[in-house]
Design a protein around this motif. Sequence first.
Motif, PDB file in Angstrom:
ATOM      1  N   GLU A 195       5.298   3.669 -13.393  1.00  0.00           N
ATOM      2  CA  GLU A 195       4.195   3.128 -14.198  1.00  0.00           C
ATOM      3  C   GLU A 195       4.158   3.770 -15.579  1.00  0.00           C
ATOM      4  O   GLU A 195       3.936   3.104 -16.577  1.00  0.00           O
ATOM      5  CB  GLU A 195       2.851   3.362 -13.481  1.00  0.00           C
ATOM      6  CG  GLU A 195       2.657   2.463 -12.279  1.00  0.00           C
ATOM      7  CD  GLU A 195       1.392   2.780 -11.485  1.00  0.00           C
ATOM      8  OE1 GLU A 195       0.925   1.893 -10.771  1.00  0.00           O
ATOM      9  OE2 GLU A 195       0.885   3.917 -11.563  1.00  0.00           O
ATOM     10  N   SER A 203       1.069  -3.127  -8.867  1.00  0.00           N
ATOM     11  CA  SER A 203       0.415  -2.078  -9.658  1.00  0.00           C
ATOM     12  C   SER A 203      -0.596  -2.671 -10.630  1.00  0.00           C
ATOM     13  O   SER A 203      -0.347  -3.711 -11.246  1.00  0.00           O
ATOM     14  CB  SER A 203       1.488  -1.310 -10.434  1.00  0.00           C
ATOM     15  OG  SER A 203       0.910  -0.632 -11.513  1.00  0.00           O
ATOM     16  N   PRO A 204      -1.754  -2.005 -10.806  1.00  0.00           N
ATOM     17  CA  PRO A 204      -2.742  -2.470 -11.791  1.00  0.00           C
ATOM     18  C   PRO A 204      -2.144  -2.615 -13.182  1.00  0.00           C
ATOM     19  O   PRO A 204      -2.607  -3.437 -13.976  1.00  0.00           O
ATOM     20  CB  PRO A 204      -3.802  -1.366 -11.782  1.00  0.00           C
ATOM     21  CG  PRO A 204      -3.645  -0.677 -10.478  1.00  0.00           C
ATOM     22  CD  PRO A 204      -2.216  -0.822 -10.072  1.00  0.00           C
ATOM     23  N   ARG A 205      -1.093  -1.844 -13.466  1.00  0.00           N
ATOM     24  CA  ARG A 205      -0.435  -1.941 -14.780  1.00  0.00           C
ATOM     25  C   ARG A 205       0.141  -3.317 -15.051  1.00  0.00           C
ATOM     26  O   ARG A 205       0.405  -3.673 -16.194  1.00  0.00           O
ATOM     27  CB  ARG A 205       0.742  -0.956 -14.869  1.00  0.00           C
ATOM     28  CG  ARG A 205       0.346   0.459 -14.737  1.00  0.00           C
ATOM     29  CD  ARG A 205       0.107   1.073 -16.095  1.00  0.00           C
ATOM     30  NE  ARG A 205      -0.482   2.379 -15.907  1.00  0.00           N
ATOM     31  CZ  ARG A 205      -0.186   3.450 -16.617  1.00  0.00           C
ATOM     32  NH1 ARG A 205       0.701   3.356 -17.582  1.00  0.00           N
ATOM     33  NH2 ARG A 205      -0.773   4.583 -16.369  1.00  0.00           N
ATOM     34  N   PHE A 239      -1.334  -6.027 -14.453  1.00  0.00           N
ATOM     35  CA  PHE A 239      -2.411  -6.963 -14.753  1.00  0.00           C
ATOM     36  C   PHE A 239      -2.884  -6.862 -16.195  1.00  0.00           C
ATOM     37  O   PHE A 239      -4.006  -7.185 -16.513  1.00  0.00           O
ATOM     38  CB  PHE A 239      -3.581  -6.757 -13.779  1.00  0.00           C
ATOM     39  CG  PHE A 239      -3.277  -7.274 -12.398  1.00  0.00           C
ATOM     40  CD1 PHE A 239      -3.741  -8.513 -11.989  1.00  0.00           C
ATOM     41  CD2 PHE A 239      -2.481  -6.541 -11.541  1.00  0.00           C
ATOM     42  CE1 PHE A 239      -3.432  -9.012 -10.731  1.00  0.00           C
ATOM     43  CE2 PHE A 239      -2.167  -7.029 -10.274  1.00  0.00           C
ATOM     44  CZ  PHE A 239      -2.644  -8.264  -9.870  1.00  0.00           C
ATOM     45  N   VAL A 248      -3.872  -5.349  -4.294  1.00  0.00           N
ATOM     46  CA  VAL A 248      -4.155  -4.569  -5.506  1.00  0.00           C
ATOM     47  C   VAL A 248      -5.242  -3.547  -5.201  1.00  0.00           C
ATOM     48  O   VAL A 248      -6.078  -3.760  -4.322  1.00  0.00           O
ATOM     49  CB  VAL A 248      -4.608  -5.469  -6.682  1.00  0.00           C
ATOM     50  CG1 VAL A 248      -3.473  -6.344  -7.163  1.00  0.00           C
ATOM     51  CG2 VAL A 248      -5.788  -6.335  -6.282  1.00  0.00           C
ATOM     52  N   THR A 249      -5.229  -2.440  -5.914  1.00  0.00           N
ATOM     53  CA  THR A 249      -6.250  -1.415  -5.691  1.00  0.00           C
ATOM     54  C   THR A 249      -7.392  -1.589  -6.690  1.00  0.00           C
ATOM     55  O   THR A 249      -7.273  -2.321  -7.676  1.00  0.00           O
ATOM     56  CB  THR A 249      -5.665  -0.002  -5.847  1.00  0.00           C
ATOM     57  OG1 THR A 249      -5.064   0.097  -7.124  1.00  0.00           O
ATOM     58  CG2 THR A 249      -4.630   0.270  -4.772  1.00  0.00           C
ATOM     59  N   THR A 306      -8.504   0.098  -9.029  1.00  0.00           N
ATOM     60  CA  THR A 306      -8.319   0.452 -10.442  1.00  0.00           C
ATOM     61  C   THR A 306      -8.037  -0.769 -11.308  1.00  0.00           C
ATOM     62  O   THR A 306      -8.247  -0.736 -12.512  1.00  0.00           O
ATOM     63  CB  THR A 306      -7.163   1.459 -10.636  1.00  0.00           C
ATOM     64  OG1 THR A 306      -6.160   1.170  -9.683  1.00  0.00           O
ATOM     65  CG2 THR A 306      -7.628   2.880 -10.494  1.00  0.00           C
ATOM     66  N   VAL A 307      -7.595  -1.857 -10.685  1.00  0.00           N
ATOM     67  CA  VAL A 307      -7.336  -3.079 -11.434  1.00  0.00           C
ATOM     68  C   VAL A 307      -8.620  -3.599 -12.098  1.00  0.00           C
ATOM     69  O   VAL A 307      -8.584  -4.300 -13.096  1.00  0.00           O
ATOM     70  CB  VAL A 307      -6.709  -4.159 -10.515  1.00  0.00           C
ATOM     71  CG1 VAL A 307      -7.747  -4.838  -9.667  1.00  0.00           C
ATOM     72  CG2 VAL A 307      -5.928  -5.187 -11.324  1.00  0.00           C
ATOM     73  N   ALA A 314      -8.248  -9.608 -16.287  1.00  0.00           N
ATOM     74  CA  ALA A 314      -7.892  -9.463 -14.866  1.00  0.00           C
ATOM     75  C   ALA A 314      -8.435 -10.626 -14.037  1.00  0.00           C
ATOM     76  O   ALA A 314      -7.720 -11.174 -13.193  1.00  0.00           O
ATOM     77  CB  ALA A 314      -8.395  -8.126 -14.330  1.00  0.00           C
TER      78      ALA A 314
END
Length: 291
Positions: free
Chosen positions: A88, A126-128, A130, A157-158, A160-161, A169
Amino acid sequence: HADVAMYAAKSRGRNNFQFFTRALNSVAEERLTLEAAMRVAIERDEFEVHYQPKLDHRRRIVGMEALARWFHPVLGDIRPDRFIPIAEECGLILPLTTCILRRAFAAARRWNQGRDQPLRLAVNLSPRLFLSRDIVAHVSGLLCDAGLPASQVELEVTETVFLGDDELAVGIFRAFKALGLSLAMDDFGTGYSSLSYLRRFPLDTIKIDRSLVVGIEQQDEMAMIARAVISLGQSLRKTVVAEGVENPAQFDFLRFQGCDEFQGYLFSRPLPEAGFARLLEAGGVIAARGD
Ligand code: C2E
Ligand code: MG
Ligand code: MG
Ligand code: MG
């Protein structure tokens, strides 16, 4: 870092300074080594995918989660908790995810060929990823390449998204839904204060984190928290999945409370492709030990 090192040198003397810079260097070096190795591994398509079954309350396999694995010839077995954050940070998460999705989509396509009830493949995003709408077309392209229907795939997704650009998002979530994918909130119950995203985001599934499953068979408080989370999910009409189920007492409790799906070492660890295929060939039901 230089300032910190200088400060350490002045306040603690020369030997300390040398020790400190050496420690800094070795952390930085290790990271650089991993980063370089990761580039090579992506290039050579050396990341592997293991699959952990998800079961319904009758212990039938209804899907599987794809989990990235890296067995480096020299560095050994590196866990995803370690290499995903590095990917990431150094901009390799998209190419890495692409490798993982290609493999997992191809495997799911093979396993679902000729099945009346297709298995649902879950992949972690990964939230990255998004941060740009391009991710939707990218995933859609990979599905097309593999010939896998979007309806057979769930994105995990977790929380943090939800901490970044909310509107972006939500837009990306909607676009994924429009393609036919389902969306799961992973590690539910570990994160942040706001539950308002449960309303704002079009989620199909919530996955109760392992930390909320540990101890439910022994401690009343743990049991009550788990029960409350399950009933929250049910009231919102989400599919509720429990992860980290390790013993029959936990399974019985969660099943009794109305969880829809179950995942954990009680049933199976994540397995290499061939091992997972054998589970399916054996009938796709994971019998209780001692049955
Ligand atoms: P996760 O998505 O929450 O995956 C569940 C983790 O719990 C997996 O660890 C799985 O092996 C482990 N697990 C499953 N059942 C049990 C159990 O009964 N007991 C215990 N103690 N553990 C259990 P793993 O494979 O090491 O993955 C760790 C995390 O790394 C994942 O957590 C996920 O956040 C991340 N990850 C793995 N693969 C990928 C990937 O392809 N992309 C992204 N972005 N993240 C990934
Ligand atoms: Mg997951
Ligand atoms: Mg999880
Ligand atoms: Mg987790």
